[in-house]
Write an enzyme that holds these catalytic residues in place. Structure first.
Site, mmCIF file in Angstrom:
data_model
loop_
_atom_site.group_PDB
_atom_site.id
_atom_site.type_symbol
_atom_site.label_atom_id
_atom_site.label_comp_id
_atom_site.label_asym_id
_atom_site.label_seq_id
_atom_site.Cartn_x
_atom_site.Cartn_y
_atom_site.Cartn_z
ATOM 1 N N ASP A 151 25.664 -2.595 -5.751
ATOM 2 C CA ASP A 151 25.904 -1.256 -6.292
ATOM 3 C C ASP A 151 26.856 -1.376 -7.486
ATOM 4 O OD1 ASP A 151 25.727 1.867 -4.930
ATOM 5 O OD2 ASP A 151 27.184 1.515 -6.533
ATOM 6 N N ILE A 152 26.585 -0.569 -8.516
ATOM 7 C CA ILE A 152 27.401 -0.619 -9.742
ATOM 8 C C ILE A 152 28.824 -0.099 -9.499
ATOM 9 C CG2 ILE A 152 26.860 1.700 -10.655
ATOM 10 C CD1 ILE A 152 26.328 0.342 -13.371
ATOM 11 N N ASN A 193 21.206 8.261 1.975
ATOM 12 C CA ASN A 193 21.480 9.654 1.632
ATOM 13 C C ASN A 193 20.180 10.337 1.217
ATOM 14 O OD1 ASN A 193 24.280 9.301 2.010
ATOM 15 N ND2 ASN A 193 24.494 8.454 -0.042
ATOM 16 N N GLY A 202 24.041 14.012 -0.407
ATOM 17 C CA GLY A 202 24.775 13.308 -1.464
ATOM 18 C C GLY A 202 23.926 12.320 -2.247
ATOM 19 N N GLN A 203 22.604 12.493 -2.200
ATOM 20 C CA GLN A 203 21.732 11.573 -2.938
ATOM 21 C C GLN A 203 21.814 11.884 -4.437
ATOM 22 O OE1 GLN A 203 17.566 11.708 -1.847
ATOM 23 N NE2 GLN A 203 17.090 9.843 -2.973
ATOM 24 N N HIS A 226 16.627 4.532 -1.304
ATOM 25 C CA HIS A 226 17.485 3.345 -1.304
ATOM 26 C C HIS A 226 18.370 3.369 -0.068
ATOM 27 C CE1 HIS A 226 19.524 6.538 -3.572
ATOM 28 N NE2 HIS A 226 20.669 6.060 -3.102
ATOM 29 N N HIS A 240 21.993 1.948 1.330
ATOM 30 C CA HIS A 240 23.260 1.283 1.026
ATOM 31 C C HIS A 240 23.564 0.359 2.207
ATOM 32 C CE1 HIS A 240 24.741 4.361 -2.026
ATOM 33 N NE2 HIS A 240 23.806 5.052 -1.407
HETATM 34 P P1 5GP Z 1 23.168 7.834 -3.711
HETATM 35 O O1 5GP Z 1 24.359 8.665 -4.071
HETATM 36 O O2 5GP Z 1 21.926 8.329 -4.415
HETATM 37 O O3 5GP Z 1 22.979 7.624 -2.256
HETATM 38 O O4 5GP Z 1 23.469 6.385 -4.267
HETATM 39 C C1 5GP Z 1 23.184 5.953 -5.545
HETATM 40 C C2 5GP Z 1 23.993 4.711 -5.773
HETATM 41 O O5 5GP Z 1 23.453 4.038 -6.890
HETATM 42 C C3 5GP Z 1 25.472 4.982 -6.085
HETATM 43 O O6 5GP Z 1 26.283 4.303 -5.124
HETATM 44 C C4 5GP Z 1 25.656 4.425 -7.501
HETATM 45 O O7 5GP Z 1 26.896 3.784 -7.673
HETATM 46 C C5 5GP Z 1 24.490 3.461 -7.632
HETATM 47 N N1 5GP Z 1 23.965 3.308 -8.980
HETATM 48 C C6 5GP Z 1 23.636 4.306 -9.848
HETATM 49 N N2 5GP Z 1 23.125 3.785 -10.975
HETATM 50 C C7 5GP Z 1 23.113 2.437 -10.811
HETATM 51 C C8 5GP Z 1 22.694 1.357 -11.638
HETATM 52 O O8 5GP Z 1 22.225 1.528 -12.770
HETATM 53 N N3 5GP Z 1 22.835 0.094 -11.142
HETATM 54 C C9 5GP Z 1 23.351 -0.130 -9.895
HETATM 55 N N4 5GP Z 1 23.435 -1.405 -9.504
HETATM 56 N N5 5GP Z 1 23.754 0.866 -9.083
HETATM 57 C C10 5GP Z 1 23.641 2.134 -9.537
#
Ligand code: 5GP
Length: 122
Positions: free
Chosen positions: A38-39, A95, A101-102, A108, A110
């Site tokens: 994750d970034i 999520n 919180g998506q 995806h 985590h």
């Molecule tokens: P969500 O909030 O949708 O469950 O999680 C999305 C996740 O994707 C977040 O934890 C965010 O930090 C990660 N993320 C968003 N854009 C990128 C990206 O371009 N590269 C990577 N490696 N992670 C990303």
């Protein structure tokens, strides 16, 4: 015939990663999934596992084949093992939607590990 993928899913950053359009440092990959850090990590190990078949979230899994669903779940377990998390344990989070919180409209998981995690989450 393949099910149509909604535009927001198809144009998302994770769709581009799944198709190889945007390269990542994969920690695990097979025919069903690709896993990468994750970034913005919130744990010492924070990995995202995405299916290669493009769908928005858990609510859409019915559009996948049973093999693709199993491959995604197995990919999560194999990623955790590849990252050395299987001995101490880890948390898997998916999520879904606004209240979940998506932020990225592409399924995806985590994988969080490397420290004890509290429960319940916020
Ligand atoms: P969500 O909030 O949708 O469950 O999680 C999305 C996740 O994707 C977040 O934890 C965010 O930090 C990660 N993320 C968003 N854009 C990128 C990206 O371009 N590269 C990577 N490696 N992670 C990303």
């Amino acid at each position: 015939m393949e099910a149509e993928t909604p535009q927001d899913v198809a144009s998302s950053i994770f769709a581009k990663i799944a198709s190889g359009q945007i390269p990542v440092q994969a920690v695990y990959e097979d025919e069903f999934v690709i896993a990468f850090p994750d970034i913005a990590p919130v744990a010492p190990t924070h990995i995202l596992v995405i299916p290669k078949a493009a769908i928005r979230d858990v609510g859409c899994v019915a559009t996948l084949t049973t093999e693709q669903v199993a491959g995604f779940l197995l990919g999560i377990a194999k990623t955790a093992e590849a990252c050395g998390l299987d001995a101490c344990g880890y948390r898997t989070v998916m999520n879904t939607g606004e209240d979940g919180g998506q932020t990225v409209p592409y399924l995806h998981a985590h994988i969080l590990g490397g420290r004890p995690l509290i429960w319940p989450p916020g």
